[in-house]
Design an enzyme around this catalytic site. Structure first.
Site, PDB file in Angstrom:
ATOM      1  N   ASP A  33      -7.686   8.519   0.113  1.00 39.64           N
ATOM      2  CA  ASP A  33      -7.837   9.365   1.301  1.00 39.64           C
ATOM      3  C   ASP A  33      -6.650  10.319   1.410  1.00 39.64           C
ATOM      4  O   ASP A  33      -5.508   9.874   1.546  1.00 39.64           O
ATOM      5  CB  ASP A  33      -7.897   8.439   2.521  1.00 39.64           C
ATOM      6  CG  ASP A  33      -8.393   9.135   3.772  1.00 39.64           C
ATOM      7  OD1 ASP A  33      -8.567  10.364   3.755  1.00 39.64           O
ATOM      8  OD2 ASP A  33      -8.599   8.425   4.773  1.00 39.64           O
ATOM      9  N   CYS A  73     -12.183  14.550   5.741  1.00 37.75           N
ATOM     10  CA  CYS A  73     -12.641  13.179   5.459  1.00 37.75           C
ATOM     11  C   CYS A  73     -14.135  12.922   5.608  1.00 37.75           C
ATOM     12  O   CYS A  73     -14.816  12.535   4.664  1.00 37.75           O
ATOM     13  CB  CYS A  73     -11.930  12.203   6.384  1.00 37.75           C
ATOM     14  SG  CYS A  73     -10.125  12.245   6.323  1.00 37.75           S
ATOM     15  N   HIS A 131     -15.891   5.727   8.815  1.00 36.97           N
ATOM     16  CA  HIS A 131     -15.789   7.109   9.280  1.00 36.97           C
ATOM     17  C   HIS A 131     -17.088   7.890   9.155  1.00 36.97           C
ATOM     18  O   HIS A 131     -17.084   9.109   8.919  1.00 36.97           O
ATOM     19  CB  HIS A 131     -14.666   7.854   8.532  1.00 36.97           C
ATOM     20  CG  HIS A 131     -14.057   8.954   9.346  1.00 36.97           C
ATOM     21  ND1 HIS A 131     -13.372  10.013   8.785  1.00 36.97           N
ATOM     22  CD2 HIS A 131     -14.040   9.155  10.686  1.00 36.97           C
ATOM     23  CE1 HIS A 131     -12.949  10.813   9.739  1.00 36.97           C
ATOM     24  NE2 HIS A 131     -13.333  10.322  10.902  1.00 36.97           N
ATOM     25  N   HIS A 231      -3.559   8.410   3.637  1.00 37.34           N
ATOM     26  CA  HIS A 231      -3.702   9.122   4.917  1.00 37.34           C
ATOM     27  C   HIS A 231      -2.660   8.582   5.904  1.00 37.34           C
ATOM     28  O   HIS A 231      -2.276   7.423   5.813  1.00 37.34           O
ATOM     29  CB  HIS A 231      -5.121   8.871   5.436  1.00 37.34           C
ATOM     30  CG  HIS A 231      -5.563   9.764   6.562  1.00 37.34           C
ATOM     31  ND1 HIS A 231      -4.954   9.758   7.801  1.00 37.34           N
ATOM     32  CD2 HIS A 231      -6.570  10.665   6.639  1.00 37.34           C
ATOM     33  CE1 HIS A 231      -5.569  10.634   8.589  1.00 37.34           C
ATOM     34  NE2 HIS A 231      -6.551  11.206   7.905  1.00 37.34           N
ATOM     35  N   ASP A 289     -11.009  11.895  -1.187  1.00 37.71           N
ATOM     36  CA  ASP A 289     -12.067  12.488  -0.349  1.00 37.71           C
ATOM     37  C   ASP A 289     -11.817  13.957  -0.035  1.00 37.71           C
ATOM     38  O   ASP A 289     -12.716  14.681   0.368  1.00 37.71           O
ATOM     39  CB  ASP A 289     -12.260  11.692   0.948  1.00 37.71           C
ATOM     40  CG  ASP A 289     -11.060  11.781   1.886  1.00 37.71           C
ATOM     41  OD1 ASP A 289      -9.932  12.056   1.413  1.00 37.71           O
ATOM     42  OD2 ASP A 289     -11.249  11.577   3.102  1.00 37.71           O
ATOM     43  N   ASN A 290     -10.562  14.405  -0.219  1.00 40.03           N
ATOM     44  CA  ASN A 290     -10.199  15.828  -0.014  1.00 40.03           C
ATOM     45  C   ASN A 290      -8.788  15.994  -0.543  1.00 40.03           C
ATOM     46  O   ASN A 290      -8.136  15.022  -0.930  1.00 40.03           O
ATOM     47  CB  ASN A 290     -10.298  16.237   1.469  1.00 40.03           C
ATOM     48  CG  ASN A 290      -9.601  15.299   2.423  1.00 40.03           C
ATOM     49  OD1 ASN A 290     -10.245  14.551   3.168  1.00 40.03           O
ATOM     50  ND2 ASN A 290      -8.279  15.304   2.401  1.00 40.03           N
TER      51      ASN A 290
HETATM   52 CA    CA Z   1      -9.336  12.449   3.902  1.00 43.85          CA
END
Ligand code: CA
Length: 475
Positions: A33, A73, A131, A231, A289-290
């Site tokens: 993350d 996310c 999420h 994160h 995820d990014n």
């Molecule tokens: Ca993320």
């Protein structure tokens, strides 16, 4: 005639038996993350040792031009768990942390990777960050996962009972003890379990236990292991922090300890796969995820170099991520793959590997099966074009071959040649207007297949530009 018939019968029997003779692989999807593009060894990072992830990369294919479908996310997760551009079903913002919000989550009309693999006879499990909606109707157990351990929000404190720093507005932060999302209960399925020990370590232990528990099952398994690290909040085990005492910047030091803990957790799980003889027949994906958030909300001291931009951007730094596909039984080890691929491809690739079919009545996928490409049976690229849209149309990007076109907020469209300018520093829109026009037109055509955001949770208000905070961020 009779002979012909029996021959064709024999042939038919042999064909029907062929798939059964092949062992269906286990499927393991590991997601980090907000991991920076350059923050693991296999991507060239130097200051954070990631030996286990590096060995994983060496055992399969590293996709150098691997993308996610959104630079934050939750929409990114909605994309790769459905194999569809998530804007097709209005998923363009992070959902509210609100268990009564019936529209803030993955629409029930969508079919997940877990739904399809469970229908195909897989045991399905999810561990970690969810999420995809806090309302009970969005719970992982109701979205195709037989087993769940984790937390339902977009983040979680790592150390039990700790204070966490949260963002309370543009650039404003507060230290709180009781932030509801960051301190939400850990759940085993729907049962609350106590917080014990550091969270990333715990998620790794749960994953190790899961692959060990199912090692002798007659059914193959699918495990979605979604770390929330690295994160924010910036928290790590004391022994991991001590390893990085030489990093002067406190945030970077903590980030390094968090990434190293993810690596350690993956290493322990891979060791369990080896010990139980499952490694050869397990198809593993690893992505973030990014891109890493370097200076914006939830900045974690990640590094995306040599890419421009960060989480929340349609520059490469927001959407191009570490991307591994590993399957010793089928995919040759040690290679790189340079054609653009996207996280939406994970679902069709996994279904193809599992020999699972997708119900023809379901919506069409945007992802494609990567196996023919990664095994070099097909030398063409899997995608003529890839597309991104942010914030209901405030920003767009298109990748076509080496060309990258983008428009952010009210800015003039830009065009880059990634083969010569990976850092997106030389705008060629004026020099190559015909290409810029073609890609703008392609983006407009793609956009007509999308819908407006079904929900929004922009902390800075509305769907329109966020006070300049999310503007272009050249390195
Ligand atoms: Ca993320």
């Amino acid at each position: 005639m009779r002979r012909l018939l029996s021959l064709s019968l024999l042939l038919a029997t042999a064909l029907a038996a062929a798939p059964a003779a092949e062992v269906r692989p286990n499927i393991l999807l590991i997601v980090a993350d907000d991991l920076g593009y350059n923050d693991v060894g296999f991507q060239g990072g130097r200051d954070i040792p990631t030996p286990h992830l590096d060995r994983l990369a060496a055992a399969g294919v590293r996709c150098t031009d691997g993308y996610v479908s959104y630079p934050v996310c939750s929409p990114s997760r909605a994309g790769f768990l459905t194999g569809r551009y998530q804007q097709r079903f209005g998923y363009e913002f992070n959902p509210k942390w609100d268990a009564t919000a019936v529209t803030h989550g993955l629409p029930l009309s969508e079919t997940t990777l877990a739904d399809s693999l469970r229908s195909a006879g897989y045991t399905t499990g999810a561990i970690g960050k969810w999420h995809l909606g806090a309302h009970p109707q969005f719970h992982p157990n109701r979205r195709g996962f037989d087993e769940y351990f984790g937390f339902l929000g977009g983040g979680h404190r790592y150390l039990p009972g700790s204070l966490v720093e949260v963002e309370v507005g543009a650039g404003k932060k507060a230290i709180v003890s009781g932030d509801a999302e960051q301190s939400s209960p850990l759940l085993r399925n729907s049962t609350e379990v106590p917080e014990v020990g550091e969270l990333t370590t715990r998620l790794g232990e749960e994953a190790t236990a899961s692959v060990t528990r199912h090692a002798r099952d007659s059914k193959p398994w699918f495990l979605y292991l979604a770390f929330n690290a690295p994160h924010t909040p910036m928290q790590a085990r004391a022994d991991q922090l001590a390893r990085f005492a030489s990093i002067a910047d406190e945030r970077r030091r903590t980030y390094a300890a968090m990434v190293a803990t993810v690596d350690e957790a993956v290493g322990r799980m891979l060791a369990a796969l080896d010990a139980t003889g499952q490694r050869e027949r397990t198809l593993i994906f690893f992505i973030s995820d990014n891109g890493g958030p370097m200076t914006k909300r939830n900045a974690n001291a990640s590094v995306n170099s040599p890419l421009r931009g960060q989480k929340g951007d349609v520059f490469e730094g927001g959407i191009r991520v570490p991307f591994l596909v590993v399957w010793p039984a089928r995919i040759p080890a040690g290679g790189t793959y340079a054609q653009p691929v996207i996280s939406l491809d994970i679902l069709p690739t996994a279904l193809a590997a599992a020999g699972a079919t997708r119900d023809a009545k379901l919506a069409a996928l945007d992802g494609v099966d990567l196996l023919p490409f990664l095994t070099r049976k097909n030398s063409a690229g899997p995608h003529a074009r890839l597309f991104w849209r942010m914030d209901g149309g405030e920003a767009f990007a298109v990748r076509e071959g080496n060309w990258k076109w983008l428009r952010t907020y009210q800015n003039t469209p830009q065009l880059y040649d990634l083969s010569a300018d990976l850092g997106e520093t030389r705008d060629l829109a004026a020099a190559r207007p015909e290409i810029a026009a073609r890609l703008a037109s392609a983006a407009a055509a793609w956009n007509r297949g999308l819908i407006a955001p079904a929900f929004g949770n922009n902390p800075f208000g509305g769907l329109i530009n966020r006070t300049g905070l999310e503007k272009d961020s050249a390195p």
